[in-house]
Motif scaffolding. Structure first.
Motif, PDB file in Angstrom:
ATOM      1  N   UNK A 169      38.835  56.096  42.543  1.00 56.86           N
ATOM      2  CA  UNK A 169      38.829  55.033  43.744  1.00 56.86           C
ATOM      3  C   UNK A 169      38.000  53.869  43.317  1.00 56.86           C
ATOM      4  N   UNK A 170      38.522  53.162  42.133  1.00 59.41           N
ATOM      5  CA  UNK A 170      37.842  51.893  41.802  1.00 59.41           C
ATOM      6  C   UNK A 170      38.219  50.590  42.915  1.00 59.41           C
ATOM      7  N   UNK A 171      37.410  49.839  42.916  1.00 56.23           N
ATOM      8  CA  UNK A 171      37.502  48.479  43.705  1.00 56.23           C
ATOM      9  C   UNK A 171      38.380  47.637  42.805  1.00 56.23           C
ATOM     10  N   UNK A 172      37.929  47.673  41.381  1.00 53.04           N
ATOM     11  CA  UNK A 172      38.732  46.489  40.457  1.00 53.04           C
ATOM     12  C   UNK A 172      39.288  47.410  39.299  1.00 53.04           C
ATOM     13  N   UNK A 173      40.722  47.319  39.026  1.00 50.47           N
ATOM     14  CA  UNK A 173      40.921  48.003  37.950  1.00 50.47           C
ATOM     15  C   UNK A 173      41.549  46.796  36.882  1.00 50.47           C
ATOM     16  N   UNK A 174      40.716  46.942  35.543  1.00 56.86           N
ATOM     17  CA  UNK A 174      41.064  45.797  34.624  1.00 56.86           C
ATOM     18  C   UNK A 174      42.060  46.483  33.602  1.00 56.86           C
ATOM     19  N   UNK A 175      43.067  45.894  33.253  1.00 59.90           N
ATOM     20  CA  UNK A 175      44.191  46.337  32.700  1.00 59.90           C
ATOM     21  C   UNK A 175      44.290  45.577  31.228  1.00 59.90           C
ATOM     22  N   UNK A 176      44.131  46.321  30.126  1.00 57.92           N
ATOM     23  CA  UNK A 176      43.909  45.378  28.913  1.00 57.92           C
ATOM     24  C   UNK A 176      44.988  46.152  28.114  1.00 57.92           C
ATOM     25  N   UNK A 177      46.120  45.897  28.382  1.00 57.14           N
ATOM     26  CA  UNK A 177      47.618  46.439  27.652  1.00 57.14           C
ATOM     27  C   UNK A 177      48.150  45.277  26.819  1.00 57.14           C
TER      28      UNK A 177
END
Ligand code: UDP
Length: 265
Positions: free
Chosen positions: A159-167
């Motif tokens: 349940x994060x509030x922010x998902x950082x996606x580094x792809x």
């Protein structure tokens, strides 16, 4: 505060403070209403916008995002030349750092997805040590299509509030778009190679390079294999100049012509 049309992409004119406020509102709505609506944030650079000129699907993904920030100095230059607006760069790394810095005081939980095995974890440890960021999980960016359901399940469970996606761009933009309906996260931000920098594996350009708008030169010196991708930058500048000339000519044509004097009157 609004958006500008730059070569077909709707780009935000907000500075860092305004952007963080807008993102905080997205998180609040997501929490309060427990909606499944994911807000996709794109931090756009010239290379990707240039690519989007010939890839309509990529342009669609960019324009379907909740917010598109000007990550690179090429976009800032284009905003000035094409829209007459002086905007501030809101880079993926600065935005990520700012959100992580506010994480504990605002009660935001974050999840890091992407980069080589071990990198997201090292970045998470640094964020926890430096800012007390509430990192609830991380996963590398090299999972198979079979493992993907498990990865998404784990993100939802934490349940994060922010998902950082580094792809890397635009892989991360397509990934977020394709999985939007499965992710129970109010905010997902594509941050490219930020985990490599935050983990300490890669050095960001010195402040002087950032100020002069030549961070791309530093990246080229540090990662010379990027030269092929970076060929898009001069092409982008040429395109912007051509478009600026076209706009100027159109504006001149649309100017009301002075009335001709009729003799004898
Ligand atoms: N990456 C990943 N999965 C992949 C391909 C790349 O997690 O299948 C990661 C890679 O390890 C690196 C980032 O994506 O951390 C790409 O960084 P790059 O600097 O090329 O991205 P950009 O900032 O240019 O978008």
């Amino acid at each position: 505060m609004g958006t500008m049309d730059i070569l077909g992409a709707k780009i935000s004119d907000m500075d860092m403070v305004e952007t963080v406020c807008a993102l905080a509102a997205y998180i609040d709505v997501g929490r309060r209403e427990e909606t499944d609506r994911l807000h996709h944030i794109v931090t756009l650079n010239a290379e990707i916008l240039y690519r989007a000129q010939t890839e309509p699907k990529l342009m669609e993904v960019i324009n379907n995002a909740a917010l598109v920030t000007a990550d690179g100095s090429g976009i800032v230059l284009a905003a000035d030349k094409l829209c007459g607006q002086k905007i501030e760069r809101v880079t993926g790394i600065d935005l990520m750092t700012e959100l992580c810095r506010r994480s504990s005081s605002c009660g935001w939980k974050v999840y890091l997805l992407g980069a080589a095995p071990g990198v997201a974890e090292a970045a998470a440890q640094n964020l926890i040590e430096q800012y007390g960021t509430q990192v609830v999980g991380w996963h590398d960016g090299y999972f198979t299509p079979e493992e993907q359901a498990w990865v998404i399940g784990e993100i939802n469970e934490k349940k994060p509030d922010i998902l950082f996606v580094g792809l890397g761009a635009p892989r991360q933009e397509f990934w977020i778009t394709e999985n939007k309906s499965k992710l129970r996260v109010p905010l997902a931000i594509g941050v490219g190679g930020c985990f490599d920098v935050i983990s300490g594996n890669l050095q960001r350009a010195p402040k002087a390079f950032q100020k002069m708008g030549i961070e791309w030169l530093w990246r080229l010196l540090k990662e010379p294999w990027r030269y092929k991708r970076m060929m898009a930058l001069p092409k982008f500048v040429l395109l912007v100049n051509r478009e600026a000339r076209r706009k100027k000519m159109l504006a001149a044509e649309n100017q009301p012509q002075p009335k001709k004097k009729v003799r004898g009157k």
